[in-house]
Motif scaffolding. Structure first.
Motif, PDB file in Angstrom:
ATOM      1  N   GLN A   1       0.832  -1.208   0.000  1.00 34.47           N
ATOM      2  CA  GLN A   1       0.000   0.000   0.000  1.00 34.47           C
ATOM      3  C   GLN A   1       0.868   1.260   0.000  1.00 34.47           C
ATOM      4  O   GLN A   1       0.574   2.231  -0.700  1.00 34.47           O
ATOM      5  N   MET A   2       1.936   1.254   0.789  1.00 39.07           N
ATOM      6  CA  MET A   2       2.852   2.397   0.815  1.00 39.07           C
ATOM      7  C   MET A   2       3.484   2.611  -0.559  1.00 39.07           C
ATOM      8  O   MET A   2       3.612   3.742  -1.040  1.00 39.07           O
ATOM      9  N   LEU A   3       3.879   1.514  -1.184  1.00 36.91           N
ATOM     10  CA  LEU A   3       4.505   1.597  -2.504  1.00 36.91           C
ATOM     11  C   LEU A   3       3.535   2.156  -3.533  1.00 36.91           C
ATOM     12  O   LEU A   3       3.919   2.972  -4.390  1.00 36.91           O
ATOM     13  N   LEU A   4       2.285   1.756  -3.451  1.00 36.20           N
ATOM     14  CA  LEU A   4       1.271   2.251  -4.397  1.00 36.20           C
ATOM     15  C   LEU A   4       1.082   3.762  -4.266  1.00 36.20           C
ATOM     16  O   LEU A   4       0.681   4.430  -5.230  1.00 36.20           O
ATOM     17  N   GLY A   5       1.372   4.304  -3.102  1.00 35.20           N
ATOM     18  CA  GLY A   5       1.205   5.737  -2.894  1.00 35.20           C
ATOM     19  C   GLY A   5       2.322   6.582  -3.464  1.00 35.20           C
ATOM     20  O   GLY A   5       2.207   7.820  -3.521  1.00 35.20           O
TER      21      GLY A   5
ATOM     22  N   ASN B   1      19.605  -5.791   5.195  1.00 39.51           N
ATOM     23  CA  ASN B   1      20.082  -7.136   4.881  1.00 39.51           C
ATOM     24  C   ASN B   1      19.993  -8.024   6.118  1.00 39.51           C
ATOM     25  O   ASN B   1      20.308  -7.563   7.218  1.00 39.51           O
ATOM     26  N   PRO B   2      19.562  -9.272   5.992  1.00 40.92           N
ATOM     27  CA  PRO B   2      19.249  -9.973   4.740  1.00 40.92           C
ATOM     28  C   PRO B   2      17.821  -9.762   4.238  1.00 40.92           C
ATOM     29  O   PRO B   2      17.484 -10.174   3.140  1.00 40.92           O
ATOM     30  N   THR B   3      16.973  -9.123   5.056  1.00 43.05           N
ATOM     31  CA  THR B   3      15.574  -8.929   4.664  1.00 43.05           C
ATOM     32  C   THR B   3      15.345  -7.465   4.303  1.00 43.05           C
ATOM     33  O   THR B   3      15.431  -6.591   5.170  1.00 43.05           O
ATOM     34  N   PRO B   4      15.064  -7.160   3.037  1.00 46.88           N
ATOM     35  CA  PRO B   4      14.848  -5.764   2.628  1.00 46.88           C
ATOM     36  C   PRO B   4      13.594  -5.166   3.275  1.00 46.88           C
ATOM     37  O   PRO B   4      12.732  -5.893   3.781  1.00 46.88           O
ATOM     38  N   GLU B   5      13.495  -3.857   3.229  1.00 51.53           N
ATOM     39  CA  GLU B   5      12.349  -3.145   3.799  1.00 51.53           C
ATOM     40  C   GLU B   5      11.042  -3.563   3.132  1.00 51.53           C
ATOM     41  O   GLU B   5       9.977  -3.516   3.752  1.00 51.53           O
ATOM     42  N   ILE B   6      11.121  -3.959   1.865  1.00 46.89           N
ATOM     43  CA  ILE B   6       9.975  -4.555   1.179  1.00 46.89           C
ATOM     44  C   ILE B   6      10.508  -5.687   0.311  1.00 46.89           C
ATOM     45  O   ILE B   6      11.566  -5.563  -0.310  1.00 46.89           O
ATOM     46  N   ASP B   7       9.801  -6.800   0.299  1.00 46.31           N
ATOM     47  CA  ASP B   7      10.228  -7.958  -0.477  1.00 46.31           C
ATOM     48  C   ASP B   7      10.315  -7.603  -1.960  1.00 46.31           C
ATOM     49  O   ASP B   7       9.421  -6.950  -2.514  1.00 46.31           O
ATOM     50  N   TYR B   8      11.391  -8.038  -2.592  1.00 45.71           N
ATOM     51  CA  TYR B   8      11.632  -7.691  -4.000  1.00 45.71           C
ATOM     52  C   TYR B   8      10.491  -8.155  -4.897  1.00 45.71           C
ATOM     53  O   TYR B   8       9.970  -7.380  -5.723  1.00 45.71           O
ATOM     54  N   ASN B   9      10.078  -9.408  -4.747  1.00 40.07           N
ATOM     55  CA  ASN B   9       9.021  -9.935  -5.620  1.00 40.07           C
ATOM     56  C   ASN B   9       7.692  -9.219  -5.399  1.00 40.07           C
ATOM     57  O   ASN B   9       6.955  -8.932  -6.348  1.00 40.07           O
ATOM     58  N   LEU B  10       7.387  -8.912  -4.142  1.00 43.59           N
ATOM     59  CA  LEU B  10       6.173  -8.159  -3.847  1.00 43.59           C
ATOM     60  C   LEU B  10       6.231  -6.778  -4.499  1.00 43.59           C
ATOM     61  O   LEU B  10       5.247  -6.308  -5.090  1.00 43.59           O
ATOM     62  N   ALA B  11       7.384  -6.146  -4.419  1.00 45.03           N
ATOM     63  CA  ALA B  11       7.530  -4.797  -4.958  1.00 45.03           C
ATOM     64  C   ALA B  11       7.339  -4.763  -6.472  1.00 45.03           C
ATOM     65  O   ALA B  11       6.605  -3.915  -6.993  1.00 45.03           O
ATOM     66  N   ILE B  12       7.981  -5.692  -7.187  1.00 42.96           N
ATOM     67  CA  ILE B  12       7.877  -5.639  -8.656  1.00 42.96           C
ATOM     68  C   ILE B  12       6.503  -6.107  -9.144  1.00 42.96           C
ATOM     69  O   ILE B  12       6.073  -5.742 -10.235  1.00 42.96           O
ATOM     70  N   GLN B  13       5.817  -6.905  -8.331  1.00 46.09           N
ATOM     71  CA  GLN B  13       4.448  -7.280  -8.685  1.00 46.09           C
ATOM     72  C   GLN B  13       3.473  -6.134  -8.413  1.00 46.09           C
ATOM     73  O   GLN B  13       2.481  -5.969  -9.114  1.00 46.09           O
ATOM     74  N   THR B  14       3.779  -5.328  -7.397  1.00 42.93           N
ATOM     75  CA  THR B  14       2.894  -4.220  -7.021  1.00 42.93           C
ATOM     76  C   THR B  14       3.010  -3.058  -8.000  1.00 42.93           C
ATOM     77  O   THR B  14       2.002  -2.442  -8.362  1.00 42.93           O
ATOM     78  N   ARG B  15       4.236  -2.748  -8.420  1.00 49.36           N
ATOM     79  CA  ARG B  15       4.455  -1.630  -9.334  1.00 49.36           C
ATOM     80  C   ARG B  15       5.318  -2.087 -10.506  1.00 49.36           C
ATOM     81  O   ARG B  15       6.498  -2.378 -10.348  1.00 49.36           O
TER      82      ARG B  15
ATOM     83  N   ILE C   1      11.776   1.020 -10.108  1.00 49.03           N
ATOM     84  CA  ILE C   1      13.216   0.812 -10.299  1.00 49.03           C
ATOM     85  C   ILE C   1      13.752   0.484  -8.913  1.00 49.03           C
ATOM     86  O   ILE C   1      13.729   1.328  -8.019  1.00 49.03           O
ATOM     87  N   MET C   2      14.226  -0.753  -8.739  1.00 57.49           N
ATOM     88  CA  MET C   2      14.505  -1.224  -7.387  1.00 57.49           C
ATOM     89  C   MET C   2      15.921  -1.759  -7.242  1.00 57.49           C
ATOM     90  O   MET C   2      16.467  -2.381  -8.155  1.00 57.49           O
ATOM     91  N   ALA C   3      16.502  -1.485  -6.082  1.00 59.30           N
ATOM     92  CA  ALA C   3      17.791  -2.060  -5.704  1.00 59.30           C
ATOM     93  C   ALA C   3      17.681  -2.592  -4.280  1.00 59.30           C
ATOM     94  O   ALA C   3      16.854  -2.116  -3.498  1.00 59.30           O
TER      95      ALA C   3
END
Length: 759
Positions: free
Chosen positions: A271-275, A287-301, A305-307
């Motif tokens: 939801q935050m990413l969508l905003g 590390n090792p767990t990002p602030e938002i999961d990579y797969n979730l992020a690229i599926q959401t938006r 552009i993610m690192a």
């Protein structure tokens, strides 16, 4: 591997065969009394007197110019916190190892037993004459800020706290390119930073130098947005404090262009990413767990552009892209400090490098057809061999331009050549091929899995996700050994002799008999052979129940080769099977052929071996430069042993004129470019760095590679089978666990390559 097994393995790694990860190695001869009299008394007095006359001579006569101190007090070690100076030493040794393998910089690690800022600073100042540079490491904030500031001001050698600046430099390079792809300008973007520690503050400071406005940076700590009402903020945090009421992270991200995560995992929701604004830039670097999961992020938006800080996702923000090369450039011009101009030079060099064509060996390492600048490639990969020759010179130039260089470089071409020579014994090759294997693991049969070392190798490739092992042997013994090793995994175990495998044995036997019945093999013979694990393993690969196999730990090479040639045979259009060994030499990776199969090859066979080796080298991303070696140089002998080499070269020159190959040539001339250019300037090898040797016979090749392996401790991977229809690779008798892991990795790469051709 269970927790106890992992712990035991980590402790053994650090304890054996020699405690620790670094050592001091002499750089001068010391064999004779004369050598020792020059190294110490009385000869050592001469350089001492020269340094006493001019202190700058210390760089001429000692190791100071290539020596960095990695210094800590152990107050903020990795994710371990304040564990003290002694407990931090393994980490500091590890940092020293990275300096050495990536930039050929020597390191002494120094652990200081004090938390007092003044005591720490004075200690470093007192020992500074020993070193060409100081890398501060794992010192807790806010003390780290004051320590670095004071040391930079008060010392005349480069000082940098990598925890503060490393992530800032790498992420700033990524940000430049991400903004370009998003078609946004630094001065226009809104940046939300989760985290307010040393790395976050250094990132924000560097982003401002890129043009990001202070008013557009919103920084959060664990308590929320930094505001002027918060009286607990440090002086450095206060400059990012907002004169406004506090808002939460979700509110701050509404319309934000950039999110910088240097905090903890999973604090950012979909939801935050969508905003966020169009083409959001998200650097989730926890590390090792990002602030938002990579797969979730690229599926959401889809426009993101993610690192992250992880190697298993695109765009890894990894400090090893920066600190080795920043110090390399600073040391090479004897810089008095690492200033903002030098950091920004590193940023811009990294950003520009991501837009250049990527060397094939980098594509090989990351399993890519072709890495190209874009949303999934905004910063270079850590295995890119160009980093040292691009970033270090940029830093050195910036030091010169900003007036902090004491030893300017005048010949930049020569300097870049020298940098490439520093790449390290293995030229990152082993790490690269392992990484490539992990991109697409294959099913690899271990044909002698009831032997402890073989099972250890299978365990490593499984736990490192290099391959999916299939274990052949006595099931009861294998399970007992697995329990002993803590190898707790759901892995296929097959005993070819067991009754339950009767159906598969029969099926394999009929298939083998069908192909060999006119070559003296009866169905009974075929059924008998299928009880032997090497034949059974070969048929598993033949019928597609496995992708490749490794064998040979307990049997002689010819014994194991025979069933492979009978059951699997040569690849399409291959008229010969041969082997090559990949040698991790001091001059970089080298290929030696044929090390295991052809006893006395003809000229035609030598030409074919050279072509196969060239093809294998390219599979590893290496452009082959081939010397056909002999005791003779270009016609100096008319003996048939020499003339067959000459004839092989003639065949290659006639039919493959683009291949860089020449001979016959003695090995010292082949490996010494100056000698070669002086004596044989007409050679196709003149001015080239030879990386492939084709030997005249099996004696020469096998003896040479084994001598190098044992006397010089050169790491050898092989023999790598060439010309086989399926991925089959055979260990030398008694191969070590490490050698078997390497061969299994090669089997995976071979399977990947052969799989491409079938598509």
């Amino acid at each position: 591997m269970d927790k106890n097994s992992k712990r035991r393995e980590a402790l053994l790694y650090h304890a054996k065969p020699t405690p620790g990860k670094i050592q001091v190695v002499p750089t001068k001869k010391y064999a004779t009394q004369r050598d020792l009299s020059l190294a110490y008394s009385p000869g050592v007095a001469e350089p001492c007197l020269e340094i006493a006359k001019d202190v700058n001579n210390v760089y001429k006569y000692t190791a100071k110019g290539n020596l960095v101190a990695v210094i800590t007090n152990g107050t903020a070690v990795l994710g371990l916190g304040d564990i003290g100076p002694e407990a931090s030493k393994p980490v500091m040794e590890g940092k020293g190892l990275l300096f050495k393998i990536f930039a050929d910089i020597d390191v002494f690690d120094i652990e200081i037993d004090t938390k007092n800022i003044e005591e720490f600073i004075q200690t470093v100042k007192n020992i500074a004459p020993t070193f060409g540079g100081i890398n501060l490491e794992d010192i807790k904030a806010p003390e780290s800020f004051e320590i670095e500031r004071r040391l930079v001001e008060e010392l005349n050698i480069p000082v940098m706290h990598d925890d503060q600046h490393g992530t800032a430099i790498i992420s700033a390079a990524a940000l430049i390119n991400a903004l370009e792809l998003a078609d946004k300008k630094p001065e226009d973007v809104k940046v939300v930073v989760s985290g307010a520690g040393s790395a976050a503050l250094a990132c924000a400071d560097l982003y401002r130098l890129l043009g990001v406005k202070m008013d557009n940076i919103f920084m959060f700590n664990s308590k929320g947005l930094l505001t002027q009402k918060n009286t607990s903020l440090s002086e450095l945090q206060q400059k990012y404090a907002k004169d406004m009421e506090s808002i939460n992270l979700q509110q701050a991200l509404v319309g934000a262009d950039v999110f910088i995560g240097l905090s903890s995992g999973n604090i950012m929701s979909a939801q935050m990413l969508l905003g966020m604004a169009d083409n959001p830039i998200v650097f989730a670097m926890a590390n090792p767990t990002p602030e938002i999961d990579y797969n979730l992020a690229i599926q959401t938006r889809k426009d993101i552009i993610m690192a992250t800080g992880r190697s298993d996702h695109p765009n890894q923000v990894n400090n090893v892209l920066g600190f080795p090369y920043i110090f390399r450039g600073a040391l090479d011009v004897r810089a008095t400090k690492i200033n903002e101009a030098m950091k920004m030079a590193a940023v811009k060099a990294l950003a520009s490098l991501a837009k250049e064509s990527v060397p094939e060996q980098v594509n090989v390492a990351y399993g890519a057809t072709k890495l190209v600048f874009g949303r999934e490639y905004i910063i270079p990969k850590p295995f890119d061999p160009r980093l040292i020759s691009i970033v270090a010179p940029a830093v050195a130039r910036a030091a010169m331009d900003s007036g902090v260089a004491q030893h300017p470089i005048t010949d930049w071409n020569k300097y870049e050549e020298e940098l490439m020579e520093r790449l390290g014994n293995d030229n990152k090759m082993l790490r690269m091929i392992t990484n490539k294997a992990k991109m697409d693991p294959k099913r690899i049969v271990f044909a002698e899995a009831e032997h402890l070392d073989v099972l250890k190798a299978a365990q490593i490739v499984y736990e490192e996700a290099i391959a999916i092992p299939i274990l052949l042997g006595n099931k009861e013994i294998i399970l007992e050994l697995m329990q002993e090793l803590g190898f707790d995994a759901d892995i296929e175990i097959i005993d070819p002799k067991e009754k339950e495998e009767e159906g598969r044995r029969k099926r394999f036997a009929e298939a083998h008999w069908g192909s060999r019945k006119r070559r003296g093999i009866s169905l009974y013979d075929a059924e008998r052979l299928m009880r032997e694990r090497n034949y059974f393993a070969a048929m598993m690969v033949n019928v597609g129940e496995a992708d490749g196999l490794v064998a040979g730990h307990t049997r002689s090479y010819p014994t194991v080769v025979k069933p492979m040639l009978q059951l699997i045979g040569k690849a399409h259009r291959a008229s010969i099977v041969a082997t090559t060994n990949l040698m991790m030499s001091a001059r970089g990776p080298m290929f030696f052929s044929d090390t295991a199969i052809n006893i006395d090859p003809t000229a035609d066979e030598l030409a074919k071996i050279a072509l196969m080796t060239a093809k294998t080298a390219r599979m590893f991303g290496v452009q082959p430069v081939i010397a056909m070696v002999s005791y003779s140089n270009f016609g100096s002998s008319v003996d048939p042993k020499a003339t067959k080499i000459r004839d092989a070269v003639a065949l290659l020159h006639e039919h493959h004129p683009d291949l860089i190959v020449d001979g016959e040539i003695q090995s010292d001339f082949a490996l010494n470019p100056e000698m070669l250019k002086e004596k044989f300037p007409f050679s196709k090898l003149a001015g080239k760095k030879v990386n492939t040797l084709i030997f005249p016979n099996l004696d020469a090749a096998n003896i040479t590679y084994k001598l190098l392996k044992e006397l010089n401790k050169v790491e050898s991977i092989g023999p790598i089978m060439m010309g086989m229809d399926k991925p089959v690779h055979i260990f030398q008798l008694g191969a070590s666990v490490e050698e078997m892991v390497n061969m299994a990795t090669i089997a995976v790469l071979d399977a990947q390559e052969k799989g491409k051709k079938k598509k």
